[in-house]
Design a protein around this motif. Structure first.
Motif, PDB file in Angstrom:
ATOM      1  N   UNK A 102      43.113  32.174  41.828  1.00 50.20           N
ATOM      2  CA  UNK A 102      41.718  32.243  41.400  1.00 50.20           C
ATOM      3  C   UNK A 102      40.996  33.334  42.179  1.00 50.20           C
ATOM      4  N   UNK A 103      41.221  33.337  43.504  1.00 52.28           N
ATOM      5  CA  UNK A 103      40.537  34.324  44.334  1.00 52.28           C
ATOM      6  C   UNK A 103      40.940  35.751  43.975  1.00 52.28           C
ATOM      7  N   UNK A 104      42.199  35.944  43.572  1.00 50.54           N
ATOM      8  CA  UNK A 104      42.640  37.314  43.272  1.00 50.54           C
ATOM      9  C   UNK A 104      41.819  37.923  42.142  1.00 50.54           C
ATOM     10  N   UNK A 105      41.227  37.076  41.304  1.00 52.43           N
ATOM     11  CA  UNK A 105      40.459  37.634  40.190  1.00 52.43           C
ATOM     12  C   UNK A 105      39.189  38.333  40.636  1.00 52.43           C
ATOM     13  N   UNK A 106      38.746  38.031  41.837  1.00 52.50           N
ATOM     14  CA  UNK A 106      37.615  38.794  42.378  1.00 52.50           C
ATOM     15  C   UNK A 106      38.055  40.186  42.800  1.00 52.50           C
ATOM     16  N   UNK A 107      39.364  40.373  42.948  1.00 47.37           N
ATOM     17  CA  UNK A 107      39.849  41.639  43.496  1.00 47.37           C
ATOM     18  C   UNK A 107      40.105  42.672  42.421  1.00 47.37           C
ATOM     19  N   UNK A 108      40.171  42.223  41.169  1.00 47.10           N
ATOM     20  CA  UNK A 108      40.459  43.187  40.112  1.00 47.10           C
ATOM     21  C   UNK A 108      39.264  44.108  39.935  1.00 47.10           C
ATOM     22  N   UNK A 109      39.478  45.406  40.047  1.00 41.09           N
ATOM     23  CA  UNK A 109      38.356  46.328  39.897  1.00 41.09           C
ATOM     24  C   UNK A 109      37.800  46.262  38.480  1.00 41.09           C
ATOM     25  N   UNK A 110      36.495  45.988  38.359  1.00 40.74           N
ATOM     26  CA  UNK A 110      35.885  45.838  37.039  1.00 40.74           C
ATOM     27  C   UNK A 110      36.062  47.097  36.207  1.00 40.74           C
ATOM     28  N   UNK A 111      36.064  48.251  36.870  1.00 38.15           N
ATOM     29  CA  UNK A 111      36.208  49.508  36.158  1.00 38.15           C
ATOM     30  C   UNK A 111      37.532  49.547  35.391  1.00 38.15           C
ATOM     31  N   UNK A 112      38.549  48.866  35.947  1.00 36.57           N
ATOM     32  CA  UNK A 112      39.874  48.854  35.336  1.00 36.57           C
ATOM     33  C   UNK A 112      39.865  48.085  34.025  1.00 36.57           C
ATOM     34  N   UNK A 113      39.086  46.980  34.021  1.00 42.96           N
ATOM     35  CA  UNK A 113      39.173  46.060  32.903  1.00 42.96           C
ATOM     36  C   UNK A 113      38.158  46.344  31.802  1.00 42.96           C
TER      37      UNK A 113
END
Lengths: 265, 286
Positions: A102-113
């Motif tokens: 769950x915490x890893x989802x904060x790490x995904x760069x929004x620009x990527x998605x």
């Protein structure tokens, strides 16, 4: 006054300077802004604010933002409350891995998605709706809400749960009428952080909307490029984006510090 | 002690569905792009790991990654000690506590593009308060649209302005959870301010500081909107951080394959470093 009190005072002055400048700018006319430097507005005007309050493009931007932010806060909390309870009270297969995932989802760069998000929400027919932005912001708000709430729940002694069962409470009744009220400071803190991160995020909100749900911050960037460079108008819109946050922080001011201290975070 | 109860899965299900919908589908899309070549008209060709190899060897990526690391390390070194120091100096009770907390939280609640725009207006050399003061009152030659060093300083000062309060809030929460009796005992023992900090306050702040470091690391490593609005990555490429470079590749040049491969590498780095922080900082707990 003790000398160490100077530290927070100087820090707050540093924080307020750019905000002051934004406010000063919002009361100036475009001519005065471009004409040269002035510390205070010489030619005080409310025109910039008048424009925002009378033109639907502007004020709808505020409604849209407030609407999807509130929706996101509610969805995040409703989903996070039982999950946080499970993480705090039960041990089940894969719980630790799930928590870190769950915490890893904060790490995904929004620009990527940004692009995949656009495709995903277009394909399920939610593009340009408030719901789309509210759901997309769950990506980073739900993990945070679970994290904060889990801390608070773990500080409530387990005897509370057991006593309630002995007294014949059903789980639902116990959870809603006893347990949630006992961690209301935590709910306040989690709500504050959900509101804050949803309110300030722009990249996904802008990608997922076009007209009907366009957030205020996106209205600002589009106006900046289309209507020349109306600094005064932009400054006024900027000042108005600070206000909802300021109201929310005023309400949770007493929880915010105490809240975190109680939590096992 | 937590009881073993597989009913936990039922409670976690809504969260799982919501997050998985948002996380897995876009992630799979990115993975899908990262191994293909596209010519824009919806034709895709399998290229295997070519993009990954190219990016790991490209100087452009190394440069952006270097700038990104420099940025993140700098702001962590400034924001964490500064935030702790301010939290230590704040009053513990009374009228001024909520006033301080509300004023300090203001920067956190401003939309990120407004933060960038605000600092842009603030630093304009001829009509911004800071730019004008530096150039015309203090006589320092300052123009961040031309001087890369000035642009760097501005981006860092902006981030310190924006996020130090988060560290202050978290540290302060840790500090006020310390019972008064601890301080009294320290006083009786004649402990110095430093040993009070080292042996009472710092250990009590450890958990909240873990959160602060993790959040600041993740968010600063993914930073996009504020520096993009402030400097646009310039002058030249001097403030082009990873996300800015990524968007340039993905949307500017529409190179979806390389952009997707780049984001996966980027995500993997963030994940690895966060995991390292998480393990190191929670090591003593269990």
């Amino acid at each position: 006054m003790k000398p160490r009190n100077l530290v927070p005072i100087i820090y707050i002055l540093f924080l307020l300077l750019p905000i002051y400048w934004l406010m000063a700018m919002s009361f100036k006319t475009t001519n005065e802004i471009l004409g040269g430097f002035s510390l205070f507005p010489q030619d005080f005007t409310l025109d910039n604010y008048r424009t925002i309050f009378t033109e639907p493009v502007w004020y709808w931007g505020y409604f849209n933002s407030i609407f999807y932010v509130s929706l996101n806060t509610v969805i995040s909390l409703v989903a996070a409350l039982p999950a946080a309870y499970a993480f705090s009270r039960y041990s089940f297969i894969g719980d630790k891995h799930l928590f870190f995932w769950l915490l890893t989802n904060r790490m995904a760069p929004a620009a990527v998605f940004a692009l995949p998000f656009f495709q995903l929400y277009s394909s399920v027919g939610l593009f340009d709706t408030h719901l789309a932005v509210a759901l997309a912001h769950c990506l980073f708000n739900i993990p945070l809400a679970v994290w904060i709430l889990e801390g608070f729940m773990s500080s409530v002694p387990k005897e509370l749960d057991e006593t309630a069962y002995v007294d014949g409470y059903s789980f639902h009744r116990f959870f809603i009428t006893v347990f949630i009220p006992s961690i209301k400071a935590g709910v306040g803190v989690a709500a504050f952080f959900c509101f804050m991160f949803s309110w300030v995020e722009l990249l996904l909100a802008k990608t997922l909307t076009a007209v009907d749900a366009k957030p205020i911050a996106a209205t600002m960037t589009r106006t900046a490029s289309s209507a020349g460079y109306e600094l005064g108008l932009l400054a006024a819109a900027g000042v108005l984006t600070i206000i909802p946050g300021a109201i929310v922080i005023y309400f949770v001011r007493n929880y915010i510090a105490k809240g975190f201290a109680l939590g096992r975070v | 002690m937590r009881t073993v109860n597989q009913r936990g899965w039922l409670f976690v299900l809504p969260v799982l569905l919501l997050v998985a919908f948002n996380a897995l589908v876009p992630l799979m899309t990115v993975v899908n792009y990262s191994v293909q070549e596209t010519f824009g008209n919806n034709q895709f060709f399998w290229v295997g790991l070519r993009w990954f190899e190219e990016i790991l060897q490209s100087e452009r990526f190394h440069a952006a990654l270097g700038r990104q690391m420099l940025f993140t390390v700098t702001i962590l070194i400034i924001e964490i000690p500064l935030g702790v120091a301010i939290a230590l100096a704040m009053p513990r009770r009374g009228f001024w506590v909520p006033v301080c907390l509300v004023l300090m939280s203001l920067p956190l609640l401003i939309p990120w593009n407004v933060v960038g725009a605000m600092w842009n207006i603030f630093t304009l050399p001829d009509i911004g308060l800071l730019g004008y003061t530096l150039n015309n009152v203090l006589g320092i030659d300052y123009n961040m649209t031309q001087d890369p060093f000035a642009a760097w300083i501005t981006v860092i000062v902006m981030d310190v302005w924006h996020w130090t309060s988060l560290v202050v809030l978290l540290s302060y929460a840790g500090l006020i959870s310390i019972p008064e009796a601890y301080y009294q005992a320290a006083k009786i023992d004649g402990a110095s301010n430093w040993s009070v900090f080292r042996h009472i306050q710092l250990p009590k702040m450890k958990r909240v500081l873990t959160i602060a470091v993790l959040l600041r690391f993740m968010d600063s490593f993914n930073i996009y909107t504020e520096p993009f609005v402030l400097t646009g990555g310039g002058p030249g490429n001097s403030t082009t951080l990873l996300s800015i470079d990524l968007v340039k590749v993905a949307l500017g040049q529409f190179d979806l394959g390389p952009a997707a491969a780049m984001s996966l590498i980027y995500f993997a780095i963030t994940l690895a470093v966060s995991w390292l922080f998480y393990t190191l900082m929670t090591r003593d707990d269990r």
